[in-house]
Design a protein around this motif. Structure first.
Motif, PDB file in Angstrom:
ATOM      1  N   ARG A  75     -22.388  29.885  27.501  1.00  0.00           N
ATOM      2  CA  ARG A  75     -22.674  29.019  28.637  1.00  0.00           C
ATOM      3  C   ARG A  75     -22.874  27.606  28.118  1.00  0.00           C
ATOM      4  O   ARG A  75     -23.701  27.352  27.254  1.00  0.00           O
ATOM      5  CB  ARG A  75     -23.936  29.493  29.367  1.00  0.00           C
ATOM      6  CG  ARG A  75     -23.757  30.819  30.088  1.00  0.00           C
ATOM      7  CD  ARG A  75     -25.039  31.183  30.756  1.00  0.00           C
ATOM      8  NE  ARG A  75     -24.920  32.427  31.469  1.00  0.00           N
ATOM      9  CZ  ARG A  75     -25.917  33.003  32.108  1.00  0.00           C
ATOM     10  NH1 ARG A  75     -27.097  32.434  32.105  1.00  0.00           N
ATOM     11  NH2 ARG A  75     -25.754  34.130  32.752  1.00  0.00           N
ATOM     12  N   PHE A 108     -23.693  31.464  42.113  1.00  0.00           N
ATOM     13  CA  PHE A 108     -23.941  32.406  41.021  1.00  0.00           C
ATOM     14  C   PHE A 108     -23.749  33.843  41.488  1.00  0.00           C
ATOM     15  O   PHE A 108     -24.382  34.766  40.976  1.00  0.00           O
ATOM     16  CB  PHE A 108     -25.353  32.211  40.460  1.00  0.00           C
ATOM     17  CG  PHE A 108     -25.559  30.865  39.823  1.00  0.00           C
ATOM     18  CD1 PHE A 108     -25.150  30.629  38.526  1.00  0.00           C
ATOM     19  CD2 PHE A 108     -26.124  29.820  40.533  1.00  0.00           C
ATOM     20  CE1 PHE A 108     -25.314  29.385  37.937  1.00  0.00           C
ATOM     21  CE2 PHE A 108     -26.305  28.575  39.964  1.00  0.00           C
ATOM     22  CZ  PHE A 108     -25.892  28.355  38.654  1.00  0.00           C
ATOM     23  N   GLU A 123     -19.893  32.497  33.845  1.00  0.00           N
ATOM     24  CA  GLU A 123     -20.921  31.520  34.212  1.00  0.00           C
ATOM     25  C   GLU A 123     -21.035  30.477  33.113  1.00  0.00           C
ATOM     26  O   GLU A 123     -21.355  30.808  31.975  1.00  0.00           O
ATOM     27  CB  GLU A 123     -22.285  32.187  34.434  1.00  0.00           C
ATOM     28  CG  GLU A 123     -22.413  32.880  35.770  1.00  0.00           C
ATOM     29  CD  GLU A 123     -23.828  33.398  36.029  1.00  0.00           C
ATOM     30  OE1 GLU A 123     -24.668  33.320  35.102  1.00  0.00           O
ATOM     31  OE2 GLU A 123     -24.095  33.874  37.140  1.00  0.00           O
TER      32      GLU A 123
END
Length: 633
Positions: A64, A388, A407
């Motif tokens: 991420r 999300f 993500e």
């Protein structure tokens, strides 16, 4: 120092500093440091590609992005006309000024103060608190923010934001702005005048020479009042003549402007165009080293955030944004999008960083939604309900194996916490401690009185619903806490409906002085009957422009949230004050009963309208110098 022609999908050609010795040295150091580190790829062509191009490593990192970005340096000390760290970017939030110009987004003075406190916790550098000359109520709101938010640190780093007031280029506006912001520790006056040919010819009806003279004189006048920090905006700069821009900006710098804001007022520019505009201003404006370049991008073509980032890469060190991107027409550059893009892609943006505490983004977004009445679409970047969420089987499989597969931002990074780390399941037997713990877990900080009011509503719902979810908590909190000043509150409502007769409703309202009033009516349905009963009591002629209802969660026992938008009935003489501006007012409500939810939303909007009527009456009795004017930019 002129920028080279733009390359597709890349900002690299927009940076006017990219050819300077310092920039070359920085790139050399960065490249050397990157080469010294072991690469993630240790075989074949991938390793060779990474060694040849350190940026390729950033593009291939299987993590991420925001979690890998690391902590940003400390916010530099505020000096109006310079920033000691060339990589620091100031965030100028105009939610309370440009954002409030959105249709239906009217906020009361108390709501503005609450939002301003949250913006301070978020860590914005400058809060544009309003347009003080627009009305005595707005002047009072900006003054209150200057006194309460502009002097006391609310964040963890002791930061106190600059409090700014907008004004046109005339003495009356500037006097009102200074009166409102002068109480802050760091006050700023922001003044503007149009510079594009179409605006000067058709709106201002002035020559370029006259516009330059007015701008120069008014910036000097603002400084003469004792304001050390003056921002100047050439409205519609995105469509203005370049040479004229360089000239007027040079003159206002000489007059004392500390920040030069470059607005793409109608959202007309493409990212490479706007980046080149900033680069050209930086390269061709005499004295530009004595001022900060700022951006203000509207979203008419959906490019506000992209244009803002292009401007930052090209040398702008102040970015004007709003929470959720609200604002005139299609809105403004979105704070959460711009800030998270800078945080996630810092290495590709030349090491830029901000002072924003991103864990407060979710709370700020929800607060602005509730107070403005403008809810974001589910697919809104960063703060949308689906931002999300993962429904595709392929995506779910990847998420279960490694969250970094789909993500690029951790939900916790923006303050979105859905995991119950304490194992608490809320229900009718839950006490104050458990409920308070849940509120803290969700990121809410409320006073003891607000908690007691909320806890009473919580118990009413918990008695009828086996399990109270996070979504239920947030809906109830929004309905109980994020509401306008209470002029009328709901006592009771009883409605009957069906196929055997007319729908009827009886409503009891409680006035601000505690007096109870009851209204009864019939209607085409229970909500219509209840609204007519409310109208009998309050007697403010209105037109219902929008009505929508959504279910907070699944299930027959779900809480219903209602949103309405109303305007004054201009055909009725009683509404002369409201009809002058055709102002719209939004309201929201939540309850297990759809009729109760609807009445709560209607009362919320009516309370805003009632507050506005009082402010307009005060304005009509005020001197001409501070009566309502039309906002711009």
């Amino acid at each position: 120092m002129a920028a080279s022609p733009a390359k597709p999908c890349c900002f690299s050609s927009l940076n006017p500093a990219s050819s300077t010795p310092l920039a070359r040295r920085s790139r050399t150091l960065s490249s050397s440091a990157a080469a010294a580190k072991p690469h993630r790829f240790s075989h074949g062509l991938a390793a060779a590609a990474v060694a040849a191009n350190p940026r390729a490593a950033a593009l291939r990192r299987p993590v991420r992005a925001c979690l890998a970005a690391g902590a940003a340096p400390r916010r530099p000390e505020y000096v109006p006309d310079r920033i000691d760290d060339p990589n620091y970017v100031r965030i100028f939030d105009t939610t309370l000024r440009d954002g409030e110009q959105s249709p239906g987004a009217t906020m009361t003075s108390a709501e503005k103060l609450v939002v301003a406190r949250q913006l301070a916790r978020l860590g914005v550098d400058i809060i544009e608190a309003g347009f003080p000359a627009s009305s005595p109520d707005d002047l009072d709101a900006v003054r209150s923010i200057a006194i309460e938010v502009g002097n006391t640190p609310l964040g963890g780093d002791g930061h106190v934001p600059v409090i700014c007031g907008l004004s046109r280029c005339n003495k009356r506006d500037i006097d009102a702005a200074w009166e409102a912001v002068r109480h802050a520790r760091k006050p700023r006056i922001h003044t503007f005048i149009a510079t594009s040919e179409i605006h000067m010819q058709h709106k201002l009806r002035k020559t370029p020479e006259q516009v330059v003279a007015i701008a120069r004189e008014m910036v000097a006048y603002a400084r003469s009042l004792g304001c050390p920090d003056v921002e100047f905006s050439p409205e519609d700069a995105g469509r203005s003549n370049r040479e004229f821009l360089y000239h007027i900006l040079e003159e206002v710098i000489k007059a004392g402007a500390t920040t030069l804001n470059i607005p793409d007022t109608v959202g007309y520019n493409l990212p490479h165009e706007f980046g080149k505009l900033i680069a050209d201003i930086k390269a061709n404006t005499p004295g530009i080293e004595n001022a900060i370049i700022s951006t203000h991008c509207q979203n008419d073509l959906g490019l506000a955030s992209a244009n803002t980032l292009a401007g930052a890469y090209a040398g702008a060190r102040q970015l004007e944004v709003t929470i959720n991107g609200i604002g005139e027409r299609a809105g403004n550059a979105s704070l959460e999008e711009v800030v998270m893009a800078i945080k996630c892609r810092r290495e590709l943006l030349g090491g830029l960083y901000t002072g924003i505490s991103t864990q407060h983004i979710t709370m700020s977004s929800k607060m602005v939604q509730e107070h403005s009445g403008l809810h974001v679409q589910p697919h809104k970047a960063i703060v949308g309900a689906n931002a999300f969420a993962h429904e595709s089987g392929i995506h779910q499989d990847g998420m279960l194996k490694h969250k970094g597969t789909y993500e690029i931002i951790s939900p916790e990074d923006i303050g979105l916490v859905r995991v119950n780390e304490f194992g608490i399941v809320l229900g009718k037997l839950s006490g104050r401690h458990a409920v308070k713990t849940k509120l803290v877990e969700l990121g809410y900080e409320i006073s003891d009185k607000e908690f007691e009011d909320f806890f009473k509503r919580y118990k009413e719902v918990a008695e009828k619903k086996k399990r109270v979810t996070d979504e239920d908590i947030e809906a109830l909190l929004s309905d109980e806490i994020f509401q306008p000043k209470v002029i009328w509150s709901l006592g009771d409502v009883q409605a009957t409906c069906g196929t055997l007769g007319l729908s009827t409703a009886t409503v009891k309202l409680i006035a601000i002085d505690g007096e109870e009033k009851i209204g009864c009516s019939v209607g085409t349905g229970p909500v219509d009957a209840a609204y007519k009963a409310v109208d009998q009591i309050i007697q403010i002629p209105t037109v219902l422009r929008e009505y929508s209802m959504t279910s907070v969660t699944e299930g027959i026992d779900a809480i219903a949230t209602t949103r309405v938008v109303i305007t004054g009935d201009v055909s009725n003489s009683k509404n002369a004050l409201i009809g002058q501006n055709n102002r719209s007012f939004s309201g929201s409500g939540a309850a297990l009963d759809v009729v109760v939810s609807s009445v709560r939303a209607y009362l919320s909007a009516l309370n805003k309208m009632s507050s506005y009527v009082g402010a307009v009456k005060a304005s009509s009795e005020a001197p001409e110098s501070i009566r309502t004017v039309q906002t711009a930019e």
